[in-house]
Design an enzyme around this catalytic site. Structure first.
Site, PDB file in Angstrom:
ATOM      1  N   SER A   1       0.838  -1.205   0.000  1.00 17.20           N
ATOM      2  CA  SER A   1       0.000   0.000   0.000  1.00 17.20           C
ATOM      3  C   SER A   1       0.874   1.257   0.000  1.00 17.20           C
ATOM      4  O   SER A   1       1.983   1.248   0.529  1.00 17.20           O
ATOM      5  CB  SER A   1      -0.878  -0.008   1.256  1.00 17.20           C
ATOM      6  OG  SER A   1      -1.892   0.961   1.190  1.00 17.20           O
ATOM      7  N   PRO A   2       0.382   2.361  -0.586  1.00 22.38           N
ATOM      8  CA  PRO A   2       1.139   3.617  -0.526  1.00 22.38           C
ATOM      9  C   PRO A   2       1.202   4.130   0.912  1.00 22.38           C
ATOM     10  O   PRO A   2       0.177   4.220   1.594  1.00 22.38           O
ATOM     11  CB  PRO A   2       0.334   4.559  -1.422  1.00 22.38           C
ATOM     12  CG  PRO A   2      -1.044   3.970  -1.449  1.00 22.38           C
ATOM     13  CD  PRO A   2      -0.881   2.500  -1.328  1.00 22.38           C
TER      14      PRO A   2
ATOM     15  N   CYS B   1       3.164   7.247   3.139  1.00 18.59           N
ATOM     16  CA  CYS B   1       4.024   8.438   3.124  1.00 18.59           C
ATOM     17  C   CYS B   1       5.250   8.222   3.996  1.00 18.59           C
ATOM     18  O   CYS B   1       5.159   7.675   5.096  1.00 18.59           O
ATOM     19  CB  CYS B   1       3.247   9.653   3.601  1.00 18.59           C
ATOM     20  SG  CYS B   1       1.962  10.183   2.467  1.00 18.59           S
TER      21      CYS B   1
ATOM     22  N   ALA C   1       1.957   9.034  -1.907  1.00 19.11           N
ATOM     23  CA  ALA C   1       1.359  10.218  -2.526  1.00 19.11           C
ATOM     24  C   ALA C   1       2.422  11.253  -2.883  1.00 19.11           C
ATOM     25  O   ALA C   1       3.271  11.600  -2.057  1.00 19.11           O
ATOM     26  CB  ALA C   1       0.334  10.834  -1.579  1.00 19.11           C
TER      27      ALA C   1
ATOM     28  N   GLN D   1       1.002   7.182  -6.497  1.00 19.42           N
ATOM     29  CA  GLN D   1      -0.185   8.005  -6.272  1.00 19.42           C
ATOM     30  C   GLN D   1       0.088   9.447  -6.689  1.00 19.42           C
ATOM     31  O   GLN D   1       1.086  10.040  -6.270  1.00 19.42           O
ATOM     32  CB  GLN D   1      -0.554   8.015  -4.784  1.00 19.42           C
ATOM     33  CG  GLN D   1      -1.349   6.842  -4.313  1.00 19.42           C
ATOM     34  CD  GLN D   1      -1.891   7.077  -2.909  1.00 19.42           C
ATOM     35  OE1 GLN D   1      -1.317   7.804  -2.106  1.00 19.42           O
ATOM     36  NE2 GLN D   1      -3.013   6.452  -2.608  1.00 19.42           N
TER      37      GLN D   1
ATOM     38  N   TYR E   1      -8.379  14.251   1.325  1.00 16.78           N
ATOM     39  CA  TYR E   1      -7.565  15.133   0.502  1.00 16.78           C
ATOM     40  C   TYR E   1      -8.434  15.780  -0.583  1.00 16.78           C
ATOM     41  O   TYR E   1      -9.648  15.620  -0.598  1.00 16.78           O
ATOM     42  CB  TYR E   1      -6.353  14.371  -0.045  1.00 16.78           C
ATOM     43  CG  TYR E   1      -5.450  13.879   1.088  1.00 16.78           C
ATOM     44  CD1 TYR E   1      -5.072  14.755   2.114  1.00 16.78           C
ATOM     45  CD2 TYR E   1      -5.025  12.567   1.164  1.00 16.78           C
ATOM     46  CE1 TYR E   1      -4.284  14.314   3.176  1.00 16.78           C
ATOM     47  CE2 TYR E   1      -4.236  12.115   2.226  1.00 16.78           C
ATOM     48  CZ  TYR E   1      -3.866  13.002   3.222  1.00 16.78           C
ATOM     49  OH  TYR E   1      -3.093  12.577   4.280  1.00 16.78           O
TER      50      TYR E   1
ATOM     51  N   ARG F   1       1.204  -1.845   7.229  1.00 13.13           N
ATOM     52  CA  ARG F   1       2.069  -2.049   8.396  1.00 13.13           C
ATOM     53  C   ARG F   1       2.871  -3.347   8.335  1.00 13.13           C
ATOM     54  O   ARG F   1       4.036  -3.386   8.739  1.00 13.13           O
ATOM     55  CB  ARG F   1       1.233  -1.999   9.674  1.00 13.13           C
ATOM     56  CG  ARG F   1       0.683  -0.618   9.985  1.00 13.13           C
ATOM     57  CD  ARG F   1      -0.264  -0.669  11.191  1.00 13.13           C
ATOM     58  NE  ARG F   1      -0.781   0.658  11.528  1.00 13.13           N
ATOM     59  CZ  ARG F   1      -1.848   1.219  10.967  1.00 13.13           C
ATOM     60  NH1 ARG F   1      -2.509   0.569  10.014  1.00 13.13           N
ATOM     61  NH2 ARG F   1      -2.263   2.415  11.348  1.00 13.13           N
TER      62      ARG F   1
END
Length: 358
Positions: A23-24, A26, A58, A100, A181, A322
């Site tokens: 998963s993306p 940050c 992102a 992303q 967002y 995670r």
């Protein structure tokens, strides 16, 4: 219907080797939006670990679109080039890679999570935020309302960023329309109070995202794949709903989006979210049952849980956060637990050959 996490999945001319994806997430480690050695090592570890897809975090399509001053950017060719070594390394390990494209809107100019400040001021590289309406997110300064011309200009910024990442070799572009967002701010009536063609009705609130998806799709060849991540629900009365998410997903599918990456929440501070193992999977399942390919996210923490999501047809893939941070080679562990055989890099293959005296 797929029966296994380790069945391949095909998009246009791209086939991913399995359905267990990174998963993306940050990293808040860029300098002036540029990727650096942290990102190369971080994503490189996943590329060696058996996943079918790495989704890079992102990246702001304009400087003021970043979540924090330390987030990735894509507003110049140089920013995209800083990511090329990561793309090349992933491909050399037979791993697909996406990224992303994002604009944080009213949730931009934040402090990095481990700092002592929630909002970055000018001395910390912060800026005036923008949104669909001058409605502040909890505890953050009120944004400036975007004009129609500015909204339409941002669509072109997304197109330019998509072209840049296509040209450095990314396999997949994901437009980030989740987690409160900018696109999500337009979608939800709790943050969008406009009275023009970008506010009010469902058709108006989705307009910015729909126009952007159309424009990005028009630039993509048959080898580029487009995903969109949405929050399927605001978890708040009067907010964005699952029914609206299903309608939106069907519209985006007809515009060339090949998979909807389904999360939830993020637009309303203190929303009544009932979190637990796989708590967002039913959203992905509902959208998939409407005829749209989906990935599921959210507290998916075991091999058997991830396998059940796929084998029961609730989603087409799972995005894991995670567990991949804890162990970048988690996909190899999952495969072994499920009795699947996947390729290891030859440099690491000795790790599965346990021989006395070696």
């Amino acid at each position: 219907m797929s029966n296994s996490l380790f069945d391949p999945i095909k998009f246009k001319n791209l086939t991913l080797k399995n359905r267990l994806w990174v998963s993306p997430m940050c990293q808040y480690s860029a300098v002036d939006g540029m990727a650096n050695s942290w990102h190369q090592v971080h994503y490189g570890a996943f590329a060696q670990g058996g996943t079918g897809l790495i989704m890079v975090e992102a990246a702001g399509v304009v400087p003021e679109g970043r979540i924090t001053p330390a987030c990735l950017g894509l507003w110049s060719d140089a920013h995209a080039e800083s990511l090329r070594p990561i793309v090349d390394f992933a491909h050399s390990n037979n791993t697909a890679i996406g990224i992303q494209l994002a604009h944080a809107g009213r949730k931009a100019s934040a402090g990095i999570p481990w700092s002592d400040h929630r909002v970055a001021d000018a001395s910390q590289g912060g800026w005036q935020t923008v949104s669909c309406s001058a409605v502040a997110y909890s505890g953050m300064p009120a944004p400036r309302e975007l004009s129609v011309n500015e909204i339409q200009s941002l669509t072109q910024d997304f197109v330019a960023a998509a072209i840049r990442v296509r040209d450095v070799g990314f396999d997949i572009v994901e437009i980030h329309a989740a987690h409160g967002y900018l696109f999500h701010q337009f979608l939800s009536p709790l943050s969008n109070t406009r009275t023009d063609e970008y506010g009010g009705s469902f058709e108006n609130r989705i307009r910015f995202l729909v126009e952007t998806v159309k424009a990005v799709s028009a630039e993509f060849s048959e080898s580029q794949t487009l995903f969109v991540r949405i929050s399927a629900s605001d978890w708040t009365e009067g907010g964005w709903t699952l029914d609206e998410s299903i309608q939106l997903s069907l519209i985006l599918k007809n515009l060339g989006v090949e998979l909807m990456d389904i999360s939830s929440g993020g637009n309303v501070h203190g929303a009544a979210i009932t979190a637990g193992p796989g708590f967002q999977v039913p959203f992905a399942a509902a959208i998939k049952s409407a005829g749209v390919a989906t990935s599921a996210v959210g507290l998916i923490t075991s091999a058997t849980q991830a396998q059940e999501i796929i084998s029961s047809g609730q989603a087409d893939a799972v995005m894991i956060g995670r567990n991949f941070l804890r162990n970048p080679h988690w996909a190899i562990e999952v495969a072994e637990e499920l009795g699947q055989v996947i390729d290891w890099n030859p440099q690491y293959d000795r790790a599965r050959r346990v021989t006395a005296g070696r």
